[in-house]
Design a protein around this motif. Structure first.
Motif, mmCIF file in Angstrom:
data_model
loop_
_atom_site.group_PDB
_atom_site.id
_atom_site.type_symbol
_atom_site.label_atom_id
_atom_site.label_comp_id
_atom_site.label_asym_id
_atom_site.label_seq_id
_atom_site.Cartn_x
_atom_site.Cartn_y
_atom_site.Cartn_z
ATOM 1 N N UNK A 25 -4.969 6.346 1.525
ATOM 2 C CA UNK A 25 -4.357 5.138 0.999
ATOM 3 C C UNK A 25 -4.801 4.843 -0.430
ATOM 4 N N UNK A 26 -3.882 4.240 -1.162
ATOM 5 C CA UNK A 26 -4.202 3.731 -2.481
ATOM 6 C C UNK A 26 -4.803 2.343 -2.399
ATOM 7 N N UNK A 27 -5.165 1.767 -3.539
ATOM 8 C CA UNK A 27 -5.817 0.455 -3.554
ATOM 9 C C UNK A 27 -4.868 -0.702 -3.317
ATOM 10 N N UNK A 28 -3.574 -0.434 -3.388
ATOM 11 C CA UNK A 28 -2.600 -1.487 -3.143
ATOM 12 C C UNK A 28 -2.181 -2.210 -4.409
ATOM 13 N N UNK A 81 -11.579 -1.679 4.522
ATOM 14 C CA UNK A 81 -11.203 -2.097 3.170
ATOM 15 C C UNK A 81 -12.315 -2.960 2.610
ATOM 16 N N UNK A 103 -9.937 2.088 9.915
ATOM 17 C CA UNK A 103 -9.944 2.056 8.457
ATOM 18 C C UNK A 103 -10.783 0.870 8.010
ATOM 19 N N UNK A 142 0.838 -1.198 0.000
ATOM 20 C CA UNK A 142 0.000 0.000 0.000
ATOM 21 C C UNK A 142 0.869 1.242 0.000
ATOM 22 N N UNK A 157 -10.940 -3.053 -3.012
ATOM 23 C CA UNK A 157 -10.715 -1.615 -2.917
ATOM 24 C C UNK A 157 -9.570 -1.318 -1.951
ATOM 25 N N UNK A 158 -9.173 -0.043 -1.896
ATOM 26 C CA UNK A 158 -8.112 0.347 -0.987
ATOM 27 C C UNK A 158 -8.642 0.633 0.408
ATOM 28 N N UNK A 159 -7.737 1.045 1.267
ATOM 29 C CA UNK A 159 -8.113 1.394 2.633
ATOM 30 C C UNK A 159 -8.779 2.762 2.659
ATOM 31 N N UNK A 190 -13.190 -5.663 5.542
ATOM 32 C CA UNK A 190 -12.212 -5.869 6.594
ATOM 33 C C UNK A 190 -11.962 -4.521 7.266
#
Lengths: 115, 113
Positions: free
Chosen positions: A106-109, B38, B36, A91, B42-44, B88
């Motif tokens: 944060x990005x999507x990873x 998820x 956070x 991430x 998708x991202x956090x 999550x």
């Protein structure tokens, strides 16, 4: 406003190969962070850039990992040579400001699989 | 030592039932605490945060968390969950004021129709 973007979304490589992950932070964010989550474990900090300078790289696992941030904009994280234990989700995050508290976006990873 | 602890790795709950996701933090973590989320693929995303002031913080989609200093907890609650809450959830904080987020191991919330 565009969010944090990461490329690629998935990468599958063989042990011993090299992979480069890219992160584009939110425009204007001086702080850029890399985190990693290996399967089943917590998300762990790798390093922190302020503009183009490495502020904190205490989380980098070893010298097979090299992070750069050219011109204080996008960042790359290179793994060379990749090992099986490097598999996980990487991430990237960015934030404004220089003092706590603040929000990291944060990005999507990038999901990295090393076979 | 783990600074942020999430006791449950998975929590199944029926739709419209209440849910609590537990989070405890150690004294090495500053009092800036976050949840956070998820969603699949998708991202956090930041769900809510406690920085100071009122100990009860709320999100726009009905979640709330209460900072409890005496119990060193920051549990996440929702009175009635929806299928769309399946995701999550990560509890997080800043250890010792450093600019790096410390995460718990995550709790997978599975909402059952």
């Amino acid at each position: 406003e565009a969010g944090v973007t990461q490329f690629p979304s998935h990468s599958v490589i063989e042990k011993g190969q090299t992979v480069t992950l890219r992160c584009d932070p939110i425009s204007g964010h001086d702080n850029l962070y890399w985190y990693r989550r290996v399967m089943g474990k917590e998300i762990k900090f790798l390093l922190h850039f302020v503009k183009e300078s490495k502020q904190d790289e205490s989380g980098m696992p070893n010298n097979r990992f090299l992070a750069e941030r050219t011109g204080g904009t996008y960042s790359t994280l290179k793994v060379q040579p990749a090992e099986l234990e490097d598999s996980g989700v990487y991430f990237c995050a960015s934030s404004q400001g220089s003092s706590l508290p603040y929000e990291q976006y944060f990005g999507p990873g990038t999901r990295l699989t090393v076979t | 030592a783990q600074s942020v602890t999430q006791l449950d790795s998975q929590v199944p709950v029926f739709e419209e039932a209440p849910v609590e996701l537990r989070c405890n933090y150690s004294s090495s973590v500053s009092v800036y605490l976050f949840w956070y989320v998820q969603y699949p693929n998708q991202g956090l995303q930041l769900l809510l945060k406690y920085l100071s002031g009122s100990t009860l913080v709320k999100s726009i989609n009905g979640f709330e968390a209460e900072f409890n200093k005496s119990q060193t907890s920051f549990h996440l609650r929702k009175p009635s969950v929806h299928i769309s809450d399946t995701a999550e959830y990560f509890c997080a904080g800043f250890p010792g004021g450093y600019q790096k987020v410390t995460f718990g191991t995550g709790t997978k919330l599975q909402v059952i129709p």
